[in-house]
Structure formats: structure tokens, C-alpha cells
Design an enzyme around this catalytic site. Structure first.
Site, PDB file in Angstrom:
ATOM      1  N   ASP A   1      45.818 -31.543 -45.266  1.00  0.00           N
ATOM      2  CA  ASP A   1      44.764 -32.340 -44.633  1.00  0.00           C
ATOM      3  C   ASP A   1      44.977 -32.458 -43.126  1.00  0.00           C
ATOM      4  O   ASP A   1      44.864 -33.542 -42.551  1.00  0.00           O
ATOM      5  CB  ASP A   1      44.680 -33.731 -45.264  1.00  0.00           C
ATOM      6  CG  ASP A   1      43.358 -34.428 -44.949  1.00  0.00           C
ATOM      7  OD1 ASP A   1      42.420 -33.747 -44.496  1.00  0.00           O
ATOM      8  OD2 ASP A   1      43.273 -35.657 -45.139  1.00  0.00           O
TER       9      ASP A   1
ATOM     10  N   ILE B   1      57.464 -22.953 -61.818  1.00  0.00           N
ATOM     11  CA  ILE B   1      58.530 -23.924 -62.045  1.00  0.00           C
ATOM     12  C   ILE B   1      57.993 -25.083 -62.871  1.00  0.00           C
ATOM     13  O   ILE B   1      56.767 -25.281 -62.983  1.00  0.00           O
ATOM     14  CB  ILE B   1      59.112 -24.452 -60.721  1.00  0.00           C
ATOM     15  CG1 ILE B   1      58.022 -25.152 -59.893  1.00  0.00           C
ATOM     16  CG2 ILE B   1      59.788 -23.358 -59.939  1.00  0.00           C
ATOM     17  CD1 ILE B   1      58.557 -25.866 -58.674  1.00  0.00           C
TER      18      ILE B   1
ATOM     19  N   HIS C   1      39.815 -33.619 -43.385  1.00  0.00           N
ATOM     20  CA  HIS C   1      38.631 -34.238 -44.003  1.00  0.00           C
ATOM     21  C   HIS C   1      37.730 -34.920 -42.967  1.00  0.00           C
ATOM     22  O   HIS C   1      36.570 -35.215 -43.266  1.00  0.00           O
ATOM     23  CB  HIS C   1      39.047 -35.216 -45.109  1.00  0.00           C
ATOM     24  CG  HIS C   1      39.585 -36.534 -44.636  1.00  0.00           C
ATOM     25  ND1 HIS C   1      40.933 -36.807 -44.574  1.00  0.00           N
ATOM     26  CD2 HIS C   1      38.965 -37.661 -44.209  1.00  0.00           C
ATOM     27  CE1 HIS C   1      41.110 -38.037 -44.155  1.00  0.00           C
ATOM     28  NE2 HIS C   1      39.928 -38.581 -43.913  1.00  0.00           N
TER      29      HIS C   1
ATOM     30  N   GLY D   1      38.011 -44.703 -40.708  1.00  0.00           N
ATOM     31  CA  GLY D   1      37.871 -44.361 -39.294  1.00  0.00           C
ATOM     32  C   GLY D   1      39.215 -44.168 -38.626  1.00  0.00           C
ATOM     33  O   GLY D   1      39.294 -43.568 -37.567  1.00  0.00           O
ATOM     34  N   ASN D   2      40.286 -44.681 -39.253  1.00  0.00           N
ATOM     35  CA  ASN D   2      41.631 -44.444 -38.732  1.00  0.00           C
ATOM     36  C   ASN D   2      42.139 -43.043 -39.073  1.00  0.00           C
ATOM     37  O   ASN D   2      43.144 -42.594 -38.504  1.00  0.00           O
ATOM     38  CB  ASN D   2      42.627 -45.457 -39.306  1.00  0.00           C
ATOM     39  CG  ASN D   2      42.691 -46.750 -38.511  1.00  0.00           C
ATOM     40  OD1 ASN D   2      42.197 -47.781 -38.941  1.00  0.00           O
ATOM     41  ND2 ASN D   2      43.301 -46.682 -37.327  1.00  0.00           N
ATOM     42  N   SER D   3      41.488 -42.371 -39.996  1.00  0.00           N
ATOM     43  CA  SER D   3      41.956 -41.058 -40.434  1.00  0.00           C
ATOM     44  C   SER D   3      42.118 -40.107 -39.256  1.00  0.00           C
ATOM     45  O   SER D   3      41.206 -39.937 -38.448  1.00  0.00           O
ATOM     46  CB  SER D   3      40.970 -40.447 -41.434  1.00  0.00           C
ATOM     47  OG  SER D   3      40.998 -41.143 -42.651  1.00  0.00           O
TER      48      SER D   3
END
Length: 498
Positions: free
Chosen positions: A151, A285, A121, A224-226
Site C-alpha cells: 500500500d 510454505i 489506496h 484523510g490521514n492515510s
């Protein structure tokens, strides 16, 4: 007073599980927080980078203010934010394209090849990707591959343009709740930010994707840490910081990281193929509820219930049957239905795997050959409301019975056509459902077909009556129905017999 203090010390030791012979000093030495992470951080900072992306977007005819991001009064860089986003009075700028920039984090995993990991992202839809290093240098990056379901994204920069520092992955499976961890990233554009906390929880499902298995941490993670790393105290990456829960947008001590053991298999595929190639069992399932476990005479509610097969010639799942409960896949015990797809997806395409199942109350081992999972959107739940026009009409020219709040009929050619039932779907047709009945509560709808009851096939309404009478005679309180939708997709439903 001394006696009271001694008794208090004994109570505290007992409360924390310490023997009387252990001193608080000994316990503190064993369990204390790190005095400093300065030495650890200094050796890792150069490997953590800022990811800057830009995307060209079209302007709007009226400069839609409601679409603009909001910043609280007094927030950092507010004046720059307002200058950039405030609508202009010059109408000539309307409908013109403009560049939107965003910031995230990442880290180098291979200095010789220039490989950098971040979140999908962070770079999604980006036209340009730039990597900013701690010494102020910048390099353009190209996207090698990305995976929206986990991600993750893998970037590459020119390793000859700059000497890079890399970090390595650790073993997230051995990370324990309470272990100290350190996050380094780029919150709010402030690069090289170090925060420390502990692992708060494991195996979190936050409905972010089909393979959620997050590490939860209270180390401060903000916007911003992503894409940044979550380190253990040995300097190994055990997670990739991805998401936070926050009503304000700032850290409240609930952050989530993708476990390294999940990430490494995805990144290896992105490195080799530029895409993910996941294993597939080609089955549908559903969870094993306590009601289903009781109906199948299982010792406890565990595993994943096979509720149908998907046509895929690359898969050999012929030894699996509808109604089987998968309790082990290879060396992995399957606790619930959410766990199986992730473990299967991480397995190589074409691999032959020993699968342990419960069938008719007996444990059995079968072999399956995995195919390749078709990367597509998750299909809608067949248990959702899907009444057809005229779905509450009673059957014409067919005998019917009423049971458990349903009107049941044989499938005639006319009824198959009316309810659009696919050829090959056979059983007893539901032509009406009484409101507020047991069947209505479980969202059984007119047009669905009962294929079997407690793993016994039914072809006529009379078969249904006999099966229900037999269950009542045996003292059973619930009936386990295999129900097919018009397209043949199966699901299991338990209904009360009273």
C-alpha cells in the site's frame, strides 16, 4: 500517617521496578511525556502535504442511493456533502459521467527531485493527482510507481515550481513499544493536523496484505490521514499511516503505520524501476504447529515448513527439500511462516543467501539463489474443500485399506483419470473420507494423494500400514502426512493415531 505514606511509596516503587534509592522525581524526569512538541512540529509541517485526487466515474441508471456514502447528522461539511452526493431529479443527468474527489496525506522525501510518498489506496484509479502545500500552493503530480501489496505509492512534482521541504526516514526497527510518536496529516480535509501518542504495539498483522508488519499507535489517526508520516521525537519518519480500526470511522486510539524499514526498500525500487522487484525462493510454505514440531522432533514450534517447490528457472533452491524447516534466512531468524515471505521479498533478485534449516532433527546450512517473485494474486488454499464428483466412491480394480478415517488405494490409470491427478504426482490415493474422522477434521478429501508419512515415502497402502504400525510401536501419538492435491501442490497434515 507518615509511616503509612512511606510504606505506600515503597510499594509503588516496587510495583514499577524502581530501587528504593530512586526518587519519583528522578523516574519522572527519565520517563515523562514531552512537555511540548511545538518546536518539533513547526519544523516538519511544511514537508507534509495533502493529496487530492479526482476520478471520472459513470452515472447509474437509477442513481443508486445505496451506493452513496453516509455522513452522520451534524458532521463537518455536511451541507457540502449533501449538495454533492444528493440525487438530482433531472433525468438528463442520469448515465452521465461525473468526477469523484478524495483527499489523503503524503510527505516530501526528496526536495531536489520533488519526490512525495503516500498510500496506494489514496491515489488508486485516480485520473488526476494534485498536491496541496501548507502555504496554499498546489502542484500537479505524476505517479512514478505504486505497490498494492504494501500500500505504497511514489509521486513526483516539479521541484522547480516551488521550493520544497523534505523529511528523512528513521530506523523503525529500533522503535520500542511505549516510545512517543507524532502524526501529521489531513484528517477529514483539515490539513496540517498534529496528534501525539505512543507506539502501542509492533509487528501487527491485520490481514491487509501478504507482508503485514504494522506499527500500532494510539496517536489519533482518522480518515484523510492515510499516507501521512509518523514521526519519532527526533523528527524522523518511522512509519506511514495507513489504517485504523474504528466502528464509527473516527479514531478510537488504534491506528496502524507501515514501518519505515519496510517502506524504504519498496520506495527505492519504485524510484529506480517504477515497480517492485521482489526476491523469491519459489517454494510453498506452511506454519509449523506444535503437532508438526513434535512429529519432526523439533525443539519448539518455529520457522517455516517447506511444503513444495514452484517451477521457476530463475531460482536455485535445489538444496532445499520438502519437509525442511527454515529457521534462519541470512541474518534473520525466522520465528514463523508469516515472517519468511516478507524477508525474502525484501531481498534483491539474484542474491545468493545462506539458509539455515532443520532436517531430520539436525540443523544444516544450505545456499539458495533468489529469483524474481511473480506479482500475482495469492493462489487458493489447497486445503480447502475440493471434493470431486464421485469423490466418495471406492476404488475400482485396486486393493484398498482403511486408516485414520480414510480409504486408501494405489493409483491406477483409471483412478488417475477419474480424480484428474496430474502426471508426476505419486503416492497413495485417498478415495474416501469418513465424516467426523481425524482426516475429515483436517480437511483431507477424496482425490488427494499421501506422498510420505513422517518423511518416509509411501507408494502402496501396505506402506502406509507399516509406517503407522512403526509409529505406534515407537509410542508416537501423531503421524505427519505430506499430502498432494491433484495439481501436485503439497501441504503437511498431522493426524492422531488413535
Amino acid at each position: 500517617m507518615l509511616l503509612k505514606r512511606f510504606m505506600l511509596a515503597v510499594v509503588l516503587c516496587s510495583a514499577f521496578g524502581f530501587s528504593h534509592s530512586e526518587s519519583f522525581a528522578e523516574v519522572a524526569l527519565e520517563h515523562k511525556a514531552p512537555e511540548s512538541v511545538a518546536n518539533l512540529a513547526s519544523g516538519l509541517l511544511d514537508a507534509v502535504v495533502n493529496i487530492s485526487t479526482s476520478q471520472t466515474v459513470k452515472g447509474t441508471e437509477q442513481g443508486d442511493k445505496t451506493a452513496l456514502p453516509k455522513v452522520e447528522e451534524g458532521a463537518p461539511f455536511q451541507e457540502y456533502f449533501n449538495d454533492f452526493f444528493s440525487p438530482k431529479n433531472d433525468k438528463s443527468e442520469l448515465n452521465q459521467s461525473r468526477k469523484v474527489q478524495s483527499l489523503g496525506s503524503g510527505f516530501v522525501i526528496d526536495a531536489e527531485k520533488g519526490l512525495i510518498v503516500t498510500n496506494n489506496h489514496v491515489i488508486a484509479d485516480a485520473d488526476e493527482i494534485e498536491v496541496n502545500f501548507t502555504d496554499g500552493s498546489k502542484l500537479k503530480a505524476k505517479l512514478l510507481g505504486k505497490d498494492a501489496k504494501t500500500d505504497l505509492a511514489l509521486l513526483q512534482v516539479d521541484p522547480k515550481a516551488k521550493k520544497l521541504t523534505a523529511v528523512s526516514f528513521g530506523d523503525s526497527d529500533n522503535a520500542r513499544i511505549g516510545d512517543w510518536v507524532m502524526a501529521i496529516g489531513n484528517p477529514f480535509g483539515l490539513g496540517g493536523t498534529v496528534t501525539v501518542g505512543i507506539i502501542s504495539a509492533r509487528n501487527r498483522d491485520i490481514s491487509a496484505g501478504p507482508y503485514d508488519d504494522f506499527i500500532q499507535t494510539d496517536a489519533a489517526i482518522n480518515r484523510g490521514n492515510s499516507g501521512g508520516p509518523l514521526f519519532d521525537m527526533n523528527g524522523k519518519v518511522i512509519g506511514i499511516n495507513t489504517a485504523i480500526i474504528s466502528p464509527s470511522g473516527g479514531s478510537i486510539g488504534i491506528g496502524f503505520a507501515i514501518p519505515s524499514d519496510m517502506a524504504t526498500s519498496v520506495l527505492d525500487q519504485l524510484k529506480e524501476f517504477g515497480e517492485t522487484r521482489r526476491g523469491s525462493l519459489a517454494i510453498r510454505i506452511q506454519p509449523v504447529t506444535q503437532e508438526i514440531a513434535d512429529s519432526l522432533k523439533l525443539p519448539k514450534a518455529q520457522g517455516a515448513l517447506v511444503a513444495g517447490k514452484i517451477d521457476d528457472k530463475t531460482v536455485d533452491n535445489s538444496q532445499l527439500k520438502d519437509g525442511d524447516v527454515i529457521i534462519r534466512f541470512g541474518n534473520h531468524a525466522i520465528k514463523d511462516a508469516r515472517e519468511l515471505p516478507r524477508i525474502v521479498a525484501e531481498s534483491p533478485v539474484g542474491k545468493i543467501v545462506d539458509v539455515t534449516i532443520l532436517r531430520n532433527g539436525q540443523e544444516k546450512s544450505v545456499k539458495v539463489k533468489l529469483g524474481r517473485l511473480k506479482e500475482k494474486e495469492v493462489e487458493s488454499d489447497s486445503s480447502a474443500d475440493n471434493d470431486h464428483e464421485g469423490g466418495n466412491k471406492k476404488a475400482d480394480e485396486a486393493d484398498t485399506i482403511h486408516a485414520m478415517g480414510m480409504t486408501l488405494s494405489e493409483i491406477t490409470d483409471e483412478l488417475r483419470k477419474r480424480y484428474h491427478i496430474k502426471d508426476g504426482v505419486n503416492g497413495v490415493l485417498v478415495t474416501a473420507v469418513s465424516p467426523n474422522s481425524a482426516a475429515d477434521e483436517k480437511r483431507i478429501r477424496a482425490g488427494e494423494v499421501i506422498v510420505d508419512i513422517n518423511q518416509q515415502l509411501v507408494k502402496t497402502p501396505e506402506d502406509v500400514s507399516k509406517q503407522l504400525e512403526q509409529l505406534r510401536a515407537n509410542g508416537r501419538k501423531n503421524a505427519l502426512l505430506m499430502v498432494a492435491g491433484e495439481d501436485g501442490e503439497l501441504r503437511f497434515v498431522t493426524l492422531r493415531l488413535d
